[in-house]
Scaffold this motif. Structure first.
Motif, PDB file in Angstrom:
ATOM      1  N   ALA A 158       0.910  -1.192   0.221  1.00 42.64           N
ATOM      2  CA  ALA A 158      -0.099  -0.090   0.064  1.00 42.64           C
ATOM      3  C   ALA A 158       0.933   1.144  -0.059  1.00 42.64           C
ATOM      4  N   ILE A 159       1.904   1.256   0.829  1.00 38.14           N
ATOM      5  CA  ILE A 159       2.738   2.322   1.087  1.00 38.14           C
ATOM      6  C   ILE A 159       3.712   2.805  -0.256  1.00 38.14           C
ATOM      7  N   THR A 160       4.318   1.569  -0.508  1.00 39.37           N
ATOM      8  CA  THR A 160       5.289   1.714  -1.653  1.00 39.37           C
ATOM      9  C   THR A 160       4.594   1.801  -3.014  1.00 39.37           C
ATOM     10  N   GLY A 161       3.475   1.376  -3.358  1.00 39.49           N
ATOM     11  CA  GLY A 161       2.664   1.579  -4.210  1.00 39.49           C
ATOM     12  C   GLY A 161       2.084   2.880  -4.622  1.00 39.49           C
ATOM     13  N   LEU A 162       1.812   3.603  -3.377  1.00 36.98           N
ATOM     14  CA  LEU A 162       1.227   5.150  -3.568  1.00 36.98           C
ATOM     15  C   LEU A 162       2.228   6.012  -3.455  1.00 36.98           C
ATOM     16  N   VAL A 163       3.023   5.754  -2.359  1.00 33.94           N
ATOM     17  CA  VAL A 163       4.073   6.961  -2.068  1.00 33.94           C
ATOM     18  C   VAL A 163       5.340   7.004  -2.894  1.00 33.94           C
ATOM     19  N   HIS A 164       5.754   8.041  -3.444  1.00 28.76           N
ATOM     20  CA  HIS A 164       7.065   8.115  -4.179  1.00 28.76           C
ATOM     21  C   HIS A 164       8.143   8.971  -3.322  1.00 28.76           C
ATOM     22  N   GLY A 165       9.200   9.004  -3.968  1.00 27.57           N
ATOM     23  CA  GLY A 165      10.368   9.684  -3.320  1.00 27.57           C
ATOM     24  C   GLY A 165      10.249  10.962  -2.814  1.00 27.57           C
ATOM     25  N   ALA A 166       9.341  11.890  -3.345  1.00 32.50           N
ATOM     26  CA  ALA A 166       9.101  13.249  -2.899  1.00 32.50           C
ATOM     27  C   ALA A 166       7.992  13.553  -2.008  1.00 32.50           C
ATOM     28  N   ASP A 167       7.188  12.494  -1.786  1.00 33.01           N
ATOM     29  CA  ASP A 167       6.041  12.542  -0.843  1.00 33.01           C
ATOM     30  C   ASP A 167       6.655  12.613   0.557  1.00 33.01           C
ATOM     31  N   HIS A 168       5.622  12.487   1.389  1.00 34.31           N
ATOM     32  CA  HIS A 168       6.084  12.214   2.740  1.00 34.31           C
ATOM     33  C   HIS A 168       5.248  11.473   3.783  1.00 34.31           C
ATOM     34  N   VAL A 169       5.733  10.596   4.724  1.00 35.64           N
ATOM     35  CA  VAL A 169       4.911   9.590   5.400  1.00 35.64           C
ATOM     36  C   VAL A 169       5.049  10.204   6.841  1.00 35.64           C
ATOM     37  N   VAL A 170       3.971  10.266   7.642  1.00 31.96           N
ATOM     38  CA  VAL A 170       3.773  10.658   8.991  1.00 31.96           C
ATOM     39  C   VAL A 170       3.164   9.445   9.520  1.00 31.96           C
ATOM     40  N   ILE A 171       4.058   8.797  10.475  1.00 31.02           N
ATOM     41  CA  ILE A 171       3.780   7.440  10.940  1.00 31.02           C
ATOM     42  C   ILE A 171       3.823   7.327  12.551  1.00 31.02           C
ATOM     43  N   ASP A 172       2.778   6.705  13.079  1.00 31.93           N
ATOM     44  CA  ASP A 172       3.010   6.548  14.634  1.00 31.93           C
ATOM     45  C   ASP A 172       4.130   5.484  14.886  1.00 31.93           C
ATOM     46  N   ALA A 173       4.667   6.094  16.265  1.00 33.26           N
ATOM     47  CA  ALA A 173       6.093   5.330  16.721  1.00 33.26           C
ATOM     48  C   ALA A 173       5.833   4.072  16.824  1.00 33.26           C
ATOM     49  N   LEU A 174       4.655   3.420  17.235  1.00 27.77           N
ATOM     50  CA  LEU A 174       4.504   2.122  17.140  1.00 27.77           C
ATOM     51  C   LEU A 174       3.929   1.373  16.377  1.00 27.77           C
ATOM     52  N   ALA A 175       3.893   1.849  15.136  1.00 31.71           N
ATOM     53  CA  ALA A 175       3.090   1.221  13.858  1.00 31.71           C
ATOM     54  C   ALA A 175       4.123  -0.182  13.613  1.00 31.71           C
ATOM     55  N   HIS A 176       3.303  -0.775  13.113  1.00 34.34           N
ATOM     56  CA  HIS A 176       4.016  -2.363  12.631  1.00 34.34           C
ATOM     57  C   HIS A 176       5.043  -2.279  11.796  1.00 34.34           C
ATOM     58  N   ALA A 177       5.981  -3.017  11.823  1.00 36.76           N
ATOM     59  CA  ALA A 177       7.157  -3.373  11.084  1.00 36.76           C
ATOM     60  C   ALA A 177       6.824  -3.241   9.565  1.00 36.76           C
ATOM     61  N   SER A 178       5.716  -3.792   9.162  1.00 41.96           N
ATOM     62  CA  SER A 178       5.294  -3.998   7.836  1.00 41.96           C
ATOM     63  C   SER A 178       5.291  -2.489   7.361  1.00 41.96           C
ATOM     64  N   LEU A 179       4.410  -1.619   7.878  1.00 39.60           N
ATOM     65  CA  LEU A 179       4.228  -0.150   7.613  1.00 39.60           C
ATOM     66  C   LEU A 179       5.321   0.586   7.486  1.00 39.60           C
ATOM     67  N   ARG A 180       6.093   0.478   8.724  1.00 44.29           N
ATOM     68  CA  ARG A 180       7.546   1.279   8.850  1.00 44.29           C
ATOM     69  C   ARG A 180       8.543   0.832   7.772  1.00 44.29           C
ATOM     70  N   GLN A 181       8.510  -0.319   7.654  1.00 44.18           N
ATOM     71  CA  GLN A 181       9.487  -0.815   6.447  1.00 44.18           C
ATOM     72  C   GLN A 181       9.001  -0.094   5.059  1.00 44.18           C
ATOM     73  N   GLY A 182       7.536  -0.253   4.842  1.00 38.30           N
ATOM     74  CA  GLY A 182       7.006   0.177   3.628  1.00 38.30           C
ATOM     75  C   GLY A 182       7.411   1.880   3.405  1.00 38.30           C
ATOM     76  N   ALA A 183       7.236   2.328   4.672  1.00 37.13           N
ATOM     77  CA  ALA A 183       7.588   3.955   4.575  1.00 37.13           C
ATOM     78  C   ALA A 183       8.863   4.178   4.114  1.00 37.13           C
ATOM     79  N   MET A 184       9.719   3.437   4.710  1.00 37.05           N
ATOM     80  CA  MET A 184      11.349   3.627   4.727  1.00 37.05           C
ATOM     81  C   MET A 184      11.717   3.378   2.980  1.00 37.05           C
TER      82      MET A 184
END
Ligand SMILES: Cc1ncc(COP(=O)(O)O)c(C=O)c1O
Length: 453
Positions: A158-184
């Motif tokens: 979901a994250i890597t399919g929609l977000v690209h390098g110029a975009d921003h992600v704001v993520i909860d400190a305790l979000a699951h690894a799948s979300l954090r790794q997707g954001a990174m």
């Protein structure tokens, strides 16, 4: 013999176990091994895991023999296979044991075979997967649904399919690894907000928008946090996203089906069905199989996910068996029978929390299928987990990277079919194990303040 198990001797106390070194260290220490030899530079990690396994404090060593039911047989811990009370499996509505779910799996096997034999774009879709998309869309009030082989793949995709390098992600400190790794993986512009702290989200959104009005911002949270059993203020988060031209993604892996009116999860409990930008989830907690999904109201986003979410496009689609099981589980979860199972599950959660609180244990969060029991130190979690397994109560000791260092805990996961007698017996043994293991109290700071971003 190198891998020989050293059986835990009840006469030995945790201090003796500590002397072995098996309670020392954490995964963070081994995360970045140096050197050119990719195959061998994990030797220190291997030695550490082996030491823990030999002393019965390595949860990876356990295997389930038979189905993941409230009474289960577990082998491979610190001794012979034991039959005991199982809080370590995720089957919140006890649907893995439901005859209609088994029948749906058998029917799919007879009629479509075991294999989807292709990614969704390469003839991997089936009638069952299409029905599953439609049913999920109905429950969520979001008509555009994309399926993934696992919940992890859905989050990452979901994250890597929609977000690209110029975009921003704001993520909860305790979000699951799948979300954090997707954001990174999607962008370097990742800002972490304090757990559940909407003021902090607002501050970060304002900061981003002050400098960049041209690119997208994805705000990422969970419906029910998997280690803390708490939920964000979803109406406020969605409102903030509107205010700052951002998009909200909520991971409902642990609450969809298991909580909320009609099984609609935290989103339905907060009267937000159909009003969250993007909802993603997993079938692996409540819907008795592997798989995941992303849902939204916008067809362009669905097209983008179909084409650019790698784990969807470039991975084999859900098998007919998985689709049939998820579909039948969804049907039950949204029926009157599902209401009854949710009521049983919630009653169990309230009851177990009351028993543990009565024993002066600290259980963060609110009643839900997840009951975390705070130990603080990693060593206390390991000892308590092992002592409980010896008493035939199976729980998951969780430590870094599942939770921050020094915030270890036992995670008990409830099922609708746990009985009151099982809860009573387990609570007493959990209390005794935590006391013997030296489980601590959390720092005075509560909730969001405990976790500085
Ligand atoms: C919050 C959350 N999101 C996503 C996942 C991944 O789901 P799955 O196990 O189906 O891959 C999990 C499971 O651990 C989870 O807890």
């Amino acid at each position: 013999m190198h891998n020989e198990l050293i059986p835990f001797d009840p006469a030995r106390d945790p201090q003796a176990l500590a002397a072995s070194g098996a309670l020392d260290g954490n995964v963070a220490q081994f995360a970045q091994p140096r050197g050119p030899d990719l195959l061998r530079r994990g030797a220190a990690l291997d030695a550490w895991c082996t030491l823990r396994a030999r002393h019965g404090v390595w949860p990876y060593a356990r295997v389930l023999e038979g189905p993941p039911e409230p009474l289960a047989t577990v082998a491979g811990g610190d001794g012979p296979a034991r039959r005991g009370i199982n809080f370590a499996s995720q089957d919140y509505l006890s649907l893995a044991a439901h005859p209609a779910v088994a029948e749906a799996a058998q029917r799919a096997l007879r009629e479509a075979g075991p294999h989807s034999a292709g990614s969704a774009v390469l003839l991997g879709n089936t009638r069952l997967s299409q029905q599953l998309e439609a049913s999920l869309g109905e429950l969520l009030g979001l008509g555009q649904v994309v399926l993934f082989p696992t919940g992890w793949a859905a989050a990452f995709g979901a994250i890597t399919g929609l977000v690209h390098g110029a975009d921003h992600v704001v993520i909860d400190a305790l979000a699951h690894a799948s979300l954090r790794q997707g954001a990174m993986a999607a962008t370097r512009n990742v800002l972490v907000h304090r757990h559940l702290d909407c003021d902090h989200v607002r501050e970060l959104l304002a900061r981003i928008r002050a400098q960049d009005s041209a690119n997208a911002i994805l705000v990422v949270t969970e419906g029910l946090f998997s280690m803390d059993a708490d939920s964000p203020d979803l109406p406020l988060l969605q409102h903030l996203c509107r205010e700052y031209g951002a998009t909200l993604l909520v991971d409902v892996a642990h609450d969809l089906g298991a909580l909320g009116p009609g099984g609609g999860g935290a989103i339905a409990s907060q009267n937000m069905t159909g009003r969250i930008d993007i909802v993603m989830g997993s079938f692996s907690k409540t819907f008795a199989t592997n798989g995941g999904f992303v849902a939204c109201a916008e067809r362009p986003a669905r097209r983008q996910l179909q084409m650019y979410a790698g784990p969807h496009m470039f991975s084999n689609a859900l098998s007919p068996l998985q689709a049939a099981v998820a579909l039948e589980s969804l049907r039950i979860a949204t029926s009157a029978e599902g209401d009854g199972l949710r009521a049983d599950l919630l009653r169990n959660a309230v009851e177990l929390r009351a028993l543990l609180a009565g024993a002066k244990l600290h259980c963060p969060g609110a009643p839900s299928p997840i009951v975390p029991v705070w130990t603080g130190s990693e060593s206390a979690a390991r000892i308590a987990g092992m002592l409980l397994a010896r008493d035939a109560v199976f729980v998951n000791p969780v430590e870094f990277p599942g939770v921050p260092l020094g915030a270890a805990r036992l995670r008990l996961q409830l099922m609708a079919h746990h009985s009151p007698a099982q809860l009573r017996r387990a609570a007493g043994l959990v209390a005794a194990a935590c006391e013997r293991a030296g489980a601590g109290r959390p720092p005075a700071l509560a909730g969001a303040e405990r976790y500085r971003a």
